[in-house]
Design a protein around this motif. Structure first.
Motif, short mmCIF file in Angstrom:
data_model
loop_
_atom_site.label_atom_id
_atom_site.label_comp_id
_atom_site.label_asym_id
_atom_site.label_seq_id
_atom_site.Cartn_x
_atom_site.Cartn_y
_atom_site.Cartn_z
N LEU A 142 -4.29 0.91 2.19
CA LEU A 142 -3.93 2.05 3.03
C LEU A 142 -5.14 2.60 3.77
O LEU A 142 -5.06 2.92 4.96
N ARG A 173 3.92 -3.41 -2.12
CA ARG A 173 4.97 -2.39 -2.33
C ARG A 173 6.15 -2.98 -3.08
O ARG A 173 6.75 -2.32 -3.94
N GLN A 205 -4.25 4.26 7.33
CA GLN A 205 -3.10 5.11 6.97
C GLN A 205 -3.61 6.20 6.03
O GLN A 205 -3.23 6.30 4.87
N THR A 206 -4.50 7.02 6.59
CA THR A 206 -5.30 7.93 5.78
C THR A 206 -4.46 9.00 5.07
O THR A 206 -4.69 9.29 3.89
N ALA A 207 -3.51 9.59 5.77
CA ALA A 207 -2.70 10.65 5.14
C ALA A 207 -1.94 10.11 3.93
O ALA A 207 -1.92 10.74 2.87
N GLU A 208 -1.33 8.94 4.09
CA GLU A 208 -0.61 8.34 2.96
C GLU A 208 -1.58 7.95 1.86
O GLU A 208 -1.28 8.10 0.67
N ALA A 209 -2.75 7.47 2.25
CA ALA A 209 -3.75 7.07 1.26
C ALA A 209 -4.17 8.26 0.41
O ALA A 209 -4.28 8.15 -0.83
N GLU A 210 -4.37 9.41 1.03
CA GLU A 210 -4.81 10.59 0.28
C GLU A 210 -3.71 11.08 -0.66
O GLU A 210 -3.99 11.48 -1.80
N ALA A 211 -2.47 11.01 -0.21
CA ALA A 211 -1.35 11.41 -1.08
C ALA A 211 -1.20 10.41 -2.23
O ALA A 211 -0.94 10.80 -3.38
N PHE A 212 -1.41 9.15 -1.93
CA PHE A 212 -1.31 8.10 -2.95
C PHE A 212 -2.42 8.27 -3.98
O PHE A 212 -2.20 8.13 -5.20
#
Length: 246
Positions: free
Chosen positions: A208, A179, A213-220
């Motif tokens: 991710l 990051r 950290q699946t939700a963040e991964a999908e948004a990423f």
């Protein structure tokens, strides 16, 4: 006749100039980028060879060759082609020895040296006790020399991401370095052909998913696809077991 000659010159000179410029550093950067984005690394060896044939002594040009070799070796490891990977690790050694002798305070070169020591460990794990400290030295040196250079943070992240936990690997700590590197890249003027930024974002995405950290991964992932297209190769890079159904 003179008018025709003048007209010819006016028409042909810009064409010749464009031809002469089409294989400058920006040309190769974009060629690597477009190939990587398409998930097709086949052109990379020929592009690297072309760059080497220029025999440029410019540090930026030679560093770009090293970066391309770095990307290609990682790809060859993904294909389990260690012999091809070894070929480029050996080539990179020559460049790094020469360049670090001339530019011992260049943070990018130290970052690359650290990365290639990591590749050497992957080629021969029994050498880890000897090569591991050398790899870490160069990574730490890169950050010491220039804390604003993203490559040092990327390689520190890679070291933590891919090292077994028993030897100090820590994926969550790796994500912090990734990051930081991305923030530094994004703070600089945007380059339309930065394949290394794309690769860094792929590292982050993989991390991710692997750390649940699946939700963040999908948004990423959605943000990456907006910038780069479908990225048909990303599932294989991250691992289908993590991206099942995505």
């Amino acid at each position: 006749m003179k008018f025709n000659a003048l007209l010819f010159a006016i028409l042909i000179i810009p064409v010749l100039a464009a031809t002469a410029q089409k294989k400058d550093l920006a040309y190769y950067q974009c060629a690597f980028f477009e190939s990587y984005r398409a998930g097709n690394m086949t052109p990379w060896p020929a592009l690297i060879e072309e760059m080497e044939k220029e025999k440029s002594t410019d540090i930026v040009w030679q560093t770009e060759i090293l970066k391309a070799m770095y990307g290609l070796v990682g790809y060859e490891f993904g294909l389990h082609d260690k012999e091809m990977a070894r070929t480029y690790v050996d080539k990179a050694d020559v460049y790094l020895d020469n360049l670090l002798e001339k530019y011992p305070r260049n943070a990018q070169l130290h970052s690359l040296a650290g990365a290639f020591y990591g590749y050497k460990i992957a080629l021969a794990f029994y050498k880890a006790p000897f090569l591991g400290p050398k790899s870490m030295y160069h990574m730490d040196k890169a950050l010491e020399l220039d804390p604003t250079e993203p490559m040092g943070y990327i390689e520190k992240g890679n070291s933590l991401q891919y090292r077994p936990a028993v030897f100090g690997g820590d994926k969550l700590e790796a994500l912090k370095f990734y990051r930081k590197a991305l923030a530094l890249i994004e703070a600089k003027p945007v380059s339309k052909c930065d394949w290394q930024q794309m690769l860094l974002r792929a590292f982050i995405l993989k991390n991710l998913y692997e750390t649940n950290q699946t939700a963040e991964a999908e948004a990423f992932l959605a943000a990456m696809q907006k910038d780069y297209g479908s990225m048909v190769w990303i599932k294989k890079f991250v691992g289908t077991e993590f991206m099942s159904g995505k």
